[in-house]
Design a protein around this motif. Sequence first.
Motif, PDB file in Angstrom:
ATOM      1  N   PHE A  32       0.831  -1.203   0.000  1.00  0.00           N
ATOM      2  CA  PHE A  32       0.000   0.000   0.000  1.00  0.00           C
ATOM      3  C   PHE A  32       0.869   1.259   0.000  1.00  0.00           C
ATOM      4  O   PHE A  32       0.629   2.206  -0.757  1.00  0.00           O
ATOM      5  CB  PHE A  32      -0.918  -0.008   1.229  1.00  0.00           C
ATOM      6  N   LEU A  33       1.894   1.269   0.848  1.00  0.00           N
ATOM      7  CA  LEU A  33       2.777   2.439   0.911  1.00  0.00           C
ATOM      8  C   LEU A  33       3.524   2.622  -0.411  1.00  0.00           C
ATOM      9  O   LEU A  33       3.826   3.748  -0.818  1.00  0.00           O
ATOM     10  CB  LEU A  33       3.764   2.304   2.073  1.00  0.00           C
ATOM     11  N   GLY A  34       3.828   1.504  -1.085  1.00  0.00           N
ATOM     12  CA  GLY A  34       4.486   1.607  -2.393  1.00  0.00           C
ATOM     13  C   GLY A  34       3.609   2.333  -3.403  1.00  0.00           C
ATOM     14  O   GLY A  34       4.092   3.169  -4.181  1.00  0.00           O
ATOM     15  N   THR A  35       2.307   2.035  -3.391  1.00  0.00           N
ATOM     16  CA  THR A  35       1.394   2.746  -4.294  1.00  0.00           C
ATOM     17  C   THR A  35       1.296   4.226  -3.918  1.00  0.00           C
ATOM     18  O   THR A  35       1.155   5.088  -4.787  1.00  0.00           O
ATOM     19  CB  THR A  35      -0.013   2.109  -4.257  1.00  0.00           C
ATOM     20  N   GLU A  36       1.372   4.508  -2.626  1.00  0.00           N
ATOM     21  CA  GLU A  36       1.325   5.902  -2.176  1.00  0.00           C
ATOM     22  C   GLU A  36       2.576   6.658  -2.628  1.00  0.00           C
ATOM     23  O   GLU A  36       2.512   7.836  -2.997  1.00  0.00           O
ATOM     24  CB  GLU A  36       1.214   5.947  -0.649  1.00  0.00           C
ATOM     25  N   LEU A 192       3.698   2.206  10.814  1.00  0.00           N
ATOM     26  CA  LEU A 192       4.343   2.347   9.506  1.00  0.00           C
ATOM     27  C   LEU A 192       3.643   3.422   8.677  1.00  0.00           C
ATOM     28  O   LEU A 192       4.291   4.254   8.025  1.00  0.00           O
ATOM     29  CB  LEU A 192       4.300   1.013   8.759  1.00  0.00           C
ATOM     30  N   TYR A 193       2.315   3.393   8.702  1.00  0.00           N
ATOM     31  CA  TYR A 193       1.550   4.398   7.943  1.00  0.00           C
ATOM     32  C   TYR A 193       1.847   5.795   8.468  1.00  0.00           C
ATOM     33  O   TYR A 193       2.050   6.733   7.691  1.00  0.00           O
ATOM     34  CB  TYR A 193       0.059   4.090   8.053  1.00  0.00           C
ATOM     35  N   TRP A 194       1.887   5.922   9.793  1.00  0.00           N
ATOM     36  CA  TRP A 194       2.129   7.248  10.381  1.00  0.00           C
ATOM     37  C   TRP A 194       3.520   7.770  10.020  1.00  0.00           C
ATOM     38  O   TRP A 194       3.701   8.952   9.714  1.00  0.00           O
ATOM     39  CB  TRP A 194       1.973   7.191  11.890  1.00  0.00           C
ATOM     40  N   HIS A 195       4.516   6.912  10.036  1.00  0.00           N
ATOM     41  CA  HIS A 195       5.870   7.333   9.657  1.00  0.00           C
ATOM     42  C   HIS A 195       5.918   7.747   8.178  1.00  0.00           C
ATOM     43  O   HIS A 195       6.662   8.662   7.807  1.00  0.00           O
ATOM     44  CB  HIS A 195       6.870   6.208   9.911  1.00  0.00           C
TER      45      HIS A 195
END
Length: 214
Positions: A32-36, A192-195
Amino acid sequence: MREISPFAGIVPEQFDDRGQQRQAAEFGMWIFLGTEVLFFGAIFLGYTLYRMAYPAAFEEAGRETLVLIGSANTAILLISSLTAALAVKAAEFGSSRLVVRLIAATIALGLLFLALKGYEYHHDIKSHFVPGDPLFRLSEHAVIFVSFYWAMTGIHAIHMAIGLGAWAVVAILVRRGRVVPDKTNTIEVVGLYWHFVDTIWIFLYPLLYLVGRS
């Protein structure tokens, strides 16, 4: 003593064990973070191209941002990143009370960030620092910077609001004993999302607030 849900920490049937469940959750968040990253990367690329095309206009508009609030919000986010990291560490030791307190501190700092950002938006609107405003007083191409400013900070604020909602849900579940800190990686995944949100702001701050001030 707080009652712990009998279902807390149970491994869902699709996983062989808790280790596999943790790996799946972390892998999913990294995807998910990669897509972000791709999403924000496209925005940063557009900003860079226009900055190269109209450097004087970007510097002119950049000097109109409220660097004091931008700097304060940077410090606030860095501190919230620390409290989030401490919450993850406290979860490893199974300290539910400390986890809840550190998440509450993270939420409070996030709300303070959004409050300052809201004040800044109010000031921007009163100063006609808005794309399409008939009283916009800067040069023609400066409106491109202003458009990026509103788009980038607005999208970041939405991501922060989502993160705060996630933290609130986790804190409630931990408080009610539905999530046992040392038996799940829910807190680590939200951390992880918050960072990631913090990291995005670290890039936004110099691009939007320091340009034209060097």
